[in-house]
Enzyme design. Structure first.
Site, PDB file in Angstrom:
ATOM      1  N   GLU A  45      -1.328   7.490  -6.152  1.00 53.05           N
ATOM      2  CA  GLU A  45      -0.703   7.810  -4.826  1.00 53.05           C
ATOM      3  C   GLU A  45       0.426   8.524  -5.147  1.00 53.05           C
ATOM      4  O   GLU A  45       1.783   8.631  -4.907  1.00 53.05           O
ATOM      5  CB  GLU A  45       0.488   6.244  -5.377  1.00 53.05           C
ATOM      6  CG  GLU A  45      -0.361   4.494  -4.627  1.00 53.05           C
ATOM      7  CD  GLU A  45       0.532   3.116  -5.039  1.00 53.05           C
ATOM      8  OE1 GLU A  45       1.559   3.246  -4.957  1.00 53.05           O
ATOM      9  OE2 GLU A  45       0.070   2.245  -4.494  1.00 53.05           O
TER      10      GLU A  45
ATOM     11  N   GLU B 196      -9.041  -1.837  -4.852  1.00 57.77           N
ATOM     12  CA  GLU B 196      -8.048  -2.848  -5.214  1.00 57.77           C
ATOM     13  C   GLU B 196      -8.229  -3.727  -3.777  1.00 57.77           C
ATOM     14  O   GLU B 196      -6.755  -4.219  -3.353  1.00 57.77           O
ATOM     15  CB  GLU B 196      -6.258  -2.124  -4.817  1.00 57.77           C
ATOM     16  CG  GLU B 196      -6.185  -1.482  -6.538  1.00 57.77           C
ATOM     17  CD  GLU B 196      -5.145  -0.960  -5.990  1.00 57.77           C
ATOM     18  OE1 GLU B 196      -3.793  -0.995  -5.264  1.00 57.77           O
ATOM     19  OE2 GLU B 196      -4.414   0.335  -7.384  1.00 57.77           O
TER      20      GLU B 196
END
Ligand code: G3I
Length: 371
Positions: free
Chosen positions: A177, A284
């Site tokens: 991220e 994910e």
């Protein structure tokens, strides 16, 4: 008591049985042999009267699941994981929030258990995650004003963790991220402020590669399906890192999505990400249903939409060149185990219900692979 900065920075990582308990000790951890309960029949995960083949048997790519050490002690879930998937990702216990304790003390009991479980069950282990803007333990913050010790501590952490799982973790989310929420540039973080916006990432990949030259090193991020601008920035970052000599070996798109995601967005996103030619990891995946019930006239209609989203991801991953199909990881198997359900009990984001029984979306996922 905080460790003296120079001790911490010179790689004196203290491994203690319990975080900050009886002070530093170099007691070695012996990964506990996981005595797994006899596996329940694979049918346990299926509704009575209808059995679907395991995901790992029908997908032309590895299917993974998030896992927590405590879940190994749940014989039903451990059996479902072993029956359904061929890869696991520690959901949180291989992150700094678990490993780094008071003053830089390190603990590895839980990630070691997960690594032992993966080895015992023949599951590939994906390490998650080394450097994340969201986790900056006090032991690092305390070094903030000292670039030399900070860089040493950063290097020692990555080298220690990746080196510990060398030969056991097949791959890592090295940086997680790094792109700003709206895709307009890179995130500011303790890591970028102390070591440089790009340099902290380049260095992380270099260190991870040195600690395990075989592991495939990923860059991972989220909302890449929803936000083409963020995906474009993510791809530019990947190219920048490659040009800087980072041994970047794969791209991860988390795919935490909801029923509001437009049809085709996952396929378009994966096709875009494939343009660099690197292995891709849907890393994910979950499909949130909470907040979207009003869009559907029945629970059957809602379930069909959820299945269509999973089916699109399965088909998109299967449609990649074989060398780029790294894995499709589900961020949990049973609804009750999902982080989303911990946030909203009404959510039903995964492929199996609370009892481990297949939901309609599982059939849609598998049907997409047989067409
Ligand atoms: O299990 C302990 C419990 O014993 C303790 O009482 C409780 C309160 O301290 O904490 C529990 O551990 C929590 C753990 O989730 C298990 O529920 C941790 O505090 C909590 O920080 C951890 O959150 C994880 C989160 O990342 C932060 O690491 C979530 O499980 C996990 O699903 C989430 O995963 C992230 C990915 O890493 C990156 N992409 C987004 C994704 C969702 O946020």
């Amino acid at each position: 008591m905080a460790i003296m900065p120079k001790e911490f920075a010179t790689g004196f990582f203290r491994m203690s049985g319990r975080r900050g308990a009886e002070g530093p000790s170099r007691r070695a951890f012996v990964g506990s042999a996981v005595a797994l309960a006899a596996c329940q029949p694979a049918a346990r995960g299926q509704p009575a009267g209808r059995s679907l083949p395991p995901l790992r048997a029908v997908a032309p790519f590895p299917v993974g699941s998030a896992i927590q050490a405590e879940q190994i002690d749940d014989p039903d879930l451990a059996a479902l994981i072993a029956a359904q998937v061929s890869q696991v990702t520690p959901e949180w216990q291989m992150k700094m929030e678990y490993i780094v304790g008071e003053g830089g003390a390190l603990r590895f009991d839980a990630p070691d258990r997960i690594a032992s479980f993966a080895a015992a069950k023949g599951l590939r282990l994906h390490g998650h995650t080394l450097i994340w803007y969201a986790q900056t333990p006090a032991a690092f913050e305390a070094l903030d004003s000292q670039p030399g010790p900070f860089r040493d501590a950063y290097a020692n952490y990555i080298t220690t963790v990746v080196g510990r799982y060398r030969g056991r973790a097949a791959s890592w989310d090295v940086v997680n991220e790094a792109v700003a929420e709206d895709g307009a540039g890179l995130r500011d973080s303790l890591w970028s402020r102390r070591l440089g916006a790009i340099e902290h990432m380049r260095l992380a990949y270099e260190l991870a590669h040195a600690a395990d030259p075989v592991a495939i090193l990923f860059l991972n991020d989220y909302n890449l399906e929803y936000l083409p601008a963020k995906r474009a920035c993510f791809l530019r970052l990947a190219e920048t890192l490659l040009k800087a000599g980072a041994p970047l070996g794969g791209l991860g798109t988390q795919t935490h999505v909801g029923l509001d995601l437009p049809a085709g967005a996952i396929a378009a996103g994966l096709s875009d990400l494939a343009s660099l030619g690197l292995p891709l990891h849907i890393s994910e995946m979950d499909v949130s249903t909470a907040r979207f019930h009003r869009l559907f006239s029945s629970s059957a209609e809602l379930a069909a939409r959820q299945g269509a989203v999973y089916a699109e991801a399965a088909k998109a991953m299967a449609g990649l060149p074989a060398a780029q199909r790294y894995a499709l990881t589900l961020w949990g198997l049973r609804d009750r185990d999902s982080w989303r359900v911990r946030e909203n009990r009404a959510d039903t984001p995964l492929l199996f219900d609370d009892l481990g029984r297949a939901k309609p979306a599982l059939a849609d996922f598998e049907a997409a692979l047989s067409r």
